[in-house]
Design a protein around this motif. Structure first.
Motif, PDB file in Angstrom:
ATOM      1  N   PRO A   1      -5.582   7.234  -0.838  1.00 17.36           N
ATOM      2  CA  PRO A   1      -4.774   8.321  -1.416  1.00 17.36           C
ATOM      3  C   PRO A   1      -3.401   8.397  -0.765  1.00 17.36           C
ATOM      4  O   PRO A   1      -3.265   8.194   0.453  1.00 17.36           O
ATOM      5  CB  PRO A   1      -5.612   9.575  -1.109  1.00 17.36           C
ATOM      6  CG  PRO A   1      -7.013   9.067  -0.962  1.00 17.36           C
ATOM      7  CD  PRO A   1      -6.884   7.701  -0.342  1.00 17.36           C
ATOM      8  N   ALA A   2      -2.384   8.686  -1.568  1.00 23.24           N
ATOM      9  CA  ALA A   2      -1.014   8.680  -1.067  1.00 23.24           C
ATOM     10  C   ALA A   2      -0.823   9.638   0.100  1.00 23.24           C
ATOM     11  O   ALA A   2      -0.070   9.347   1.040  1.00 23.24           O
ATOM     12  CB  ALA A   2      -0.050   9.027  -2.202  1.00 23.24           C
TER      13      ALA A   2
ATOM     14  N   TYR B   1      -0.772 -11.715   4.959  1.00 27.05           N
ATOM     15  CA  TYR B   1       0.194 -10.621   4.927  1.00 27.05           C
ATOM     16  C   TYR B   1      -0.425  -9.438   4.188  1.00 27.05           C
ATOM     17  O   TYR B   1      -0.998  -9.590   3.110  1.00 27.05           O
ATOM     18  CB  TYR B   1       1.468 -11.080   4.222  1.00 27.05           C
ATOM     19  CG  TYR B   1       2.537 -10.024   4.127  1.00 27.05           C
ATOM     20  CD1 TYR B   1       3.371  -9.745   5.207  1.00 27.05           C
ATOM     21  CD2 TYR B   1       2.697  -9.306   2.946  1.00 27.05           C
ATOM     22  CE1 TYR B   1       4.352  -8.767   5.112  1.00 27.05           C
ATOM     23  CE2 TYR B   1       3.676  -8.323   2.848  1.00 27.05           C
ATOM     24  CZ  TYR B   1       4.493  -8.062   3.938  1.00 27.05           C
ATOM     25  OH  TYR B   1       5.457  -7.090   3.843  1.00 27.05           O
ATOM     26  N   ILE B   2      -0.313  -8.253   4.758  1.00 29.41           N
ATOM     27  CA  ILE B   2      -0.899  -7.056   4.142  1.00 29.41           C
ATOM     28  C   ILE B   2       0.177  -6.321   3.351  1.00 29.41           C
ATOM     29  O   ILE B   2       1.259  -6.042   3.880  1.00 29.41           O
ATOM     30  CB  ILE B   2      -1.522  -6.129   5.200  1.00 29.41           C
ATOM     31  CG1 ILE B   2      -2.628  -6.866   5.965  1.00 29.41           C
ATOM     32  CG2 ILE B   2      -2.087  -4.872   4.549  1.00 29.41           C
ATOM     33  CD1 ILE B   2      -3.233  -6.063   7.097  1.00 29.41           C
ATOM     34  N   GLN B   3      -0.119  -6.044   2.087  1.00 24.92           N
ATOM     35  CA  GLN B   3       0.818  -5.270   1.291  1.00 24.92           C
ATOM     36  C   GLN B   3       0.061  -4.275   0.427  1.00 24.92           C
ATOM     37  O   GLN B   3      -1.183  -4.294   0.365  1.00 24.92           O
ATOM     38  CB  GLN B   3       1.718  -6.158   0.458  1.00 24.92           C
ATOM     39  CG  GLN B   3       1.076  -6.931  -0.669  1.00 24.92           C
ATOM     40  CD  GLN B   3       2.154  -7.701  -1.449  1.00 24.92           C
ATOM     41  OE1 GLN B   3       3.165  -8.164  -0.906  1.00 24.92           O
ATOM     42  NE2 GLN B   3       1.960  -7.819  -2.749  1.00 24.92           N
ATOM     43  N   ALA B   4       0.800  -3.388  -0.222  1.00 29.45           N
ATOM     44  CA  ALA B   4       0.178  -2.307  -0.985  1.00 29.45           C
ATOM     45  C   ALA B   4       0.894  -2.119  -2.314  1.00 29.45           C
ATOM     46  O   ALA B   4       2.127  -2.135  -2.372  1.00 29.45           O
ATOM     47  CB  ALA B   4       0.201  -1.008  -0.184  1.00 29.45           C
ATOM     48  N   ASP B   5       0.119  -1.961  -3.393  1.00 30.48           N
ATOM     49  CA  ASP B   5       0.656  -1.628  -4.709  1.00 30.48           C
ATOM     50  C   ASP B   5       0.483  -0.124  -4.922  1.00 30.48           C
ATOM     51  O   ASP B   5      -0.638   0.395  -4.788  1.00 30.48           O
ATOM     52  CB  ASP B   5      -0.111  -2.358  -5.821  1.00 30.48           C
ATOM     53  CG  ASP B   5      -0.139  -3.865  -5.638  1.00 30.48           C
ATOM     54  OD1 ASP B   5       0.815  -4.409  -5.041  1.00 30.48           O
ATOM     55  OD2 ASP B   5      -1.118  -4.488  -6.097  1.00 30.48           O
ATOM     56  N   TYR B   6       1.549   0.559  -5.271  1.00 36.20           N
ATOM     57  CA  TYR B   6       1.421   1.987  -5.542  1.00 36.20           C
ATOM     58  C   TYR B   6       1.039   2.205  -6.997  1.00 36.20           C
ATOM     59  O   TYR B   6       1.602   1.589  -7.907  1.00 36.20           O
ATOM     60  CB  TYR B   6       2.735   2.715  -5.247  1.00 36.20           C
ATOM     61  CG  TYR B   6       2.636   4.207  -5.470  1.00 36.20           C
ATOM     62  CD1 TYR B   6       1.682   4.969  -4.791  1.00 36.20           C
ATOM     63  CD2 TYR B   6       3.476   4.843  -6.373  1.00 36.20           C
ATOM     64  CE1 TYR B   6       1.577   6.336  -5.001  1.00 36.20           C
ATOM     65  CE2 TYR B   6       3.392   6.217  -6.586  1.00 36.20           C
ATOM     66  CZ  TYR B   6       2.437   6.963  -5.890  1.00 36.20           C
ATOM     67  OH  TYR B   6       2.326   8.318  -6.102  1.00 36.20           O
TER      68      TYR B   6
ATOM     69  N   GLY C   1      -2.052   8.284  -7.813  1.00 31.95           N
ATOM     70  CA  GLY C   1      -1.564   8.873  -6.579  1.00 31.95           C
ATOM     71  C   GLY C   1      -2.164   8.188  -5.369  1.00 31.95           C
ATOM     72  O   GLY C   1      -2.561   8.831  -4.392  1.00 31.95           O
ATOM     73  N   ALA C   2      -2.243   6.852  -5.433  1.00 41.87           N
ATOM     74  CA  ALA C   2      -2.885   6.096  -4.362  1.00 41.87           C
ATOM     75  C   ALA C   2      -2.234   4.720  -4.225  1.00 41.87           C
ATOM     76  O   ALA C   2      -1.567   4.228  -5.136  1.00 41.87           O
ATOM     77  CB  ALA C   2      -4.378   5.948  -4.643  1.00 41.87           C
TER      78      ALA C   2
END
Length: 259
Positions: free
Chosen positions: A72-73, A95-100, A105-106
């Protein structure tokens, strides 16, 4: 725009005419070797695809990877990405990345080999790398937000099953399972129902991917589940006439990347 879905067994591509919001092409590239050299085979094939589609203004590259976590954001901290992944993996590599995902809302956090990220420097057009589950979740939230009842959405990609559950239009579950047989597949459908407190005879199951009515992944669970359906392709897109001959559920996962 060119959308590319990379799985352990195949690479899928689809081209969108952004002016008309119409999907105009679809292709599948099977990988001959799924063993130790599979990653190199996928990389080599992808390089060829990108070269041949150099006219694409942008490319979305979706990777079917293990070990993603939805955070959760309000709880997300970019400095703690590795900690999030350790909840599901003993030692995340790459490599660690994140998609919004705005409607959720996460953040979808995952580890990806840096070699895939080299495509983001592709001189022929902007390349955006994301986890394969991200566009699928976006599709579900776009088309089923607020829908009453309990639904489980299943995307079968050659032995890997993405499973999402929604209750009254809200995403309440997402996971990826290895399901080699129809029995495995049925077990996870029923296990997720039990975990969430859904009633199998009342829940609607929507199937997509490499499954059809003759498949054991359809025939076995239909003995236990009353509402077993095939999923529609995204309604927000238009499709070239020749794509109307393709079963609509078969490529919902790749079409979702265009959204």
């Amino acid at each position: 725009m060119l959308s590319v879905l990379i799985t352990p067994a195949e690479i899928y591509t689809s081209h969108l005419n952004a002016i008309h919001n119409k999907v105009v092409s679809l292709a599948i590239y099977p990988l001959k070797d799924e063993g130790a050299d599979s990653s190199e085979a996928r990389m080599s094939l992808l390089q060829e695809i990108v070269r041949n589609r150099a006219s694409a203004a942008s490319i979305r590259l979706a990777l079917d990877l293990e070990g993603n976590m939805l955070i959760p954001a309000e709880l997300y901290d970019a400095n703690h990405q590795e900690v999030y992944l350790k909840l599901g993996l003993s030692a995340p590599t790459g490599y660690i990345q994140a998609d919004y995902i705005p409607k959720l809302g996460a953040y979808n956090v995952y580890a990806v080999s840096e070699k895939w990220l080299t495509f983001q420097n592709n001189p022929t057009g902007a390349v955006h790398v994301l986890h394969a589950s991200t566009p699928f979740i976006r599709l579900l939230l776009h088309e089923y937000a607020g829908a009453p009842g309990e639904r489980i959405f299943v995307a079968l990609l050659r032995g890997r099953t993405h499973m999402a559950a929604m209750q009254n239009g809200k995403l309440v579950f997402y996971n990826i399972f290895k399901t080699e047989t129809g029995e495995d597949f049925t077990y996870y459908l029923l296990a997720v129902c039990e975990e969430l407190g859904f009633h199998p005879e009342e829940t609607h199951f929507l199937l997509s991917g490499t499954i059809d009515m003759d498949s054991p992944h359809y025939q076995i669970p239909r003995a236990y589940l009353r509402h077993l359906h095939f999923m529609d392709r995204p309604k927000a897109l238009k499709y070239a006439d020749r794509l109307n001959q393709v079963p609509q559920h078969r490529f919902a996962f790749i079409y979702a990347i265009h959204l």
